[in-house]
Design a protein around this motif. Sequence first.
Motif, PDB file in Angstrom:
ATOM      1  N   LEU A   1       0.818  -1.216   0.000  1.00  0.00           N
ATOM      2  CA  LEU A   1       0.000   0.000   0.000  1.00  0.00           C
ATOM      3  C   LEU A   1       0.852   1.266   0.000  1.00  0.00           C
ATOM      4  CD1 LEU A   1      -2.808  -1.065   2.494  1.00  0.00           C
ATOM      5  CD2 LEU A   1      -2.975  -0.872  -0.008  1.00  0.00           C
ATOM      6  N   MET A  36     -13.752  -1.205  -1.687  1.00  0.00           N
ATOM      7  CA  MET A  36     -12.537  -0.464  -2.026  1.00  0.00           C
ATOM      8  C   MET A  36     -11.305  -1.155  -1.434  1.00  0.00           C
ATOM      9  SD  MET A  36     -13.987   3.406  -1.497  1.00  0.00           S
ATOM     10  CE  MET A  36     -12.471   4.227  -1.954  1.00  0.00           C
ATOM     11  N   ARG A  85     -10.695   4.238   4.861  1.00  0.00           N
ATOM     12  CA  ARG A  85     -11.870   3.376   4.654  1.00  0.00           C
ATOM     13  C   ARG A  85     -12.036   2.415   5.829  1.00  0.00           C
ATOM     14  NH1 ARG A  85     -11.763   6.667   1.199  1.00  0.00           N
ATOM     15  NH2 ARG A  85     -12.900   7.646   2.878  1.00  0.00           N
ATOM     16  N   GLU A 123      -5.593  -7.109  -5.555  1.00  0.00           N
ATOM     17  CA  GLU A 123      -4.392  -6.798  -6.335  1.00  0.00           C
ATOM     18  C   GLU A 123      -3.133  -7.236  -5.590  1.00  0.00           C
ATOM     19  OE1 GLU A 123      -4.647  -2.614  -7.193  1.00  0.00           O
ATOM     20  OE2 GLU A 123      -6.486  -2.877  -8.350  1.00  0.00           O
ATOM     21  N   TYR A 124      -3.112  -6.996  -4.294  1.00  0.00           N
ATOM     22  CA  TYR A 124      -1.969  -7.404  -3.461  1.00  0.00           C
ATOM     23  C   TYR A 124      -1.788  -8.921  -3.495  1.00  0.00           C
ATOM     24  CZ  TYR A 124       0.245  -8.857   0.945  1.00  0.00           C
ATOM     25  OH  TYR A 124       1.013  -9.487   1.887  1.00  0.00           O
ATOM     26  N   CYS A 158      -7.993  -3.485  -3.339  1.00  0.00           N
ATOM     27  CA  CYS A 158      -6.550  -3.372  -3.044  1.00  0.00           C
ATOM     28  C   CYS A 158      -6.005  -4.713  -2.577  1.00  0.00           C
ATOM     29  CB  CYS A 158      -6.293  -2.312  -1.971  1.00  0.00           C
ATOM     30  SG  CYS A 158      -6.588  -0.640  -2.533  1.00  0.00           S
ATOM     31  N   THR A 197       2.272   1.656  -3.566  1.00  0.00           N
ATOM     32  CA  THR A 197       1.254   2.000  -4.553  1.00  0.00           C
ATOM     33  C   THR A 197       0.519   3.292  -4.170  1.00  0.00           C
ATOM     34  OG1 THR A 197      -0.373   0.570  -3.458  1.00  0.00           O
ATOM     35  CG2 THR A 197       0.891  -0.382  -5.301  1.00  0.00           C
ATOM     36  N   ASP A 198       0.956   3.907  -3.111  1.00  0.00           N
ATOM     37  CA  ASP A 198       0.403   5.182  -2.632  1.00  0.00           C
ATOM     38  C   ASP A 198      -1.079   5.078  -2.296  1.00  0.00           C
ATOM     39  OD1 ASP A 198       0.926   7.778  -1.803  1.00  0.00           O
ATOM     40  OD2 ASP A 198       0.329   8.645  -3.719  1.00  0.00           O
ATOM     41  N   CYS A 199      -1.483   3.935  -1.758  1.00  0.00           N
ATOM     42  CA  CYS A 199      -2.883   3.720  -1.382  1.00  0.00           C
ATOM     43  C   CYS A 199      -3.056   3.607   0.129  1.00  0.00           C
ATOM     44  CB  CYS A 199      -3.407   2.438  -2.033  1.00  0.00           C
ATOM     45  SG  CYS A 199      -3.470   2.502  -3.821  1.00  0.00           S
ATOM     46  N   ASP A 252      -5.687   5.876   1.878  1.00  0.00           N
ATOM     47  CA  ASP A 252      -7.045   5.582   1.420  1.00  0.00           C
ATOM     48  C   ASP A 252      -7.586   4.349   2.144  1.00  0.00           C
ATOM     49  OD1 ASP A 252      -7.005   7.692  -0.397  1.00  0.00           O
ATOM     50  OD2 ASP A 252      -6.265   6.431  -2.028  1.00  0.00           O
ATOM     51  N   VAL A 253      -6.775   3.310   2.247  1.00  0.00           N
ATOM     52  CA  VAL A 253      -7.206   2.080   2.913  1.00  0.00           C
ATOM     53  C   VAL A 253      -7.413   2.335   4.403  1.00  0.00           C
ATOM     54  CG1 VAL A 253      -6.472  -0.255   3.576  1.00  0.00           C
ATOM     55  CG2 VAL A 253      -6.259   0.508   1.195  1.00  0.00           C
TER      56      VAL A 253
END
Length: 178
Positions: free
Chosen positions: A87, A138, A99, A145-146, A142, A90-92, A95-96
């Motif tokens: 994360l 959401m 959420r 994909e991980y 992620c 991937t610069d997420c 966001d995670v």
Amino acid sequence: MQTNQKEEIKTIKERNIVLNLSDKDCERISRKAATVGLTVSELLENFIGDLVAGTYSNGSDERTIANEWFERCWFSLEPDKSFLRYLILTDCIFDVIERWEDIQVGLEEISAIKKENTADSQNEIKSWEDDISYWQEMIDECWKEYTEDWNPEHPPFNEEMSKIMEWNENLENMKEGE
């Protein structure tokens, strides 16, 4: 001076970070810093600035060398395949985290609504459940994909989320100076 740097400078304050060092290493780092007229804190601030291309840096060569050091150390040679690392890269990450925190608030709200049991309770619960479902989708995207692209032999989701939330708590504490 760039606007971003001006904004970053406004957030500079004392931070408490615990280091585990031998007495001899304390003496060595203190001597090293003193030879150039710095405190240990000032020396580490400069190194960190170069390592992360931070608010203050000593130049592009220094940033390159600090990054080369980081890439050559044992911890970078075989980096873990955690969801946290994925994360971040991937610069997420935020966001995670946002959420996940939204989901926790939603679950608490549903619990409180169930205790009240008013005429609108079912509508309120349904609204929260819809929101939670959306937020979870959401996060699930992620996670998918991980697990498919990054780490097919991944640890359990809840274990990874615990690590992420612990990392975030440590970050928030550090930002507060704790």
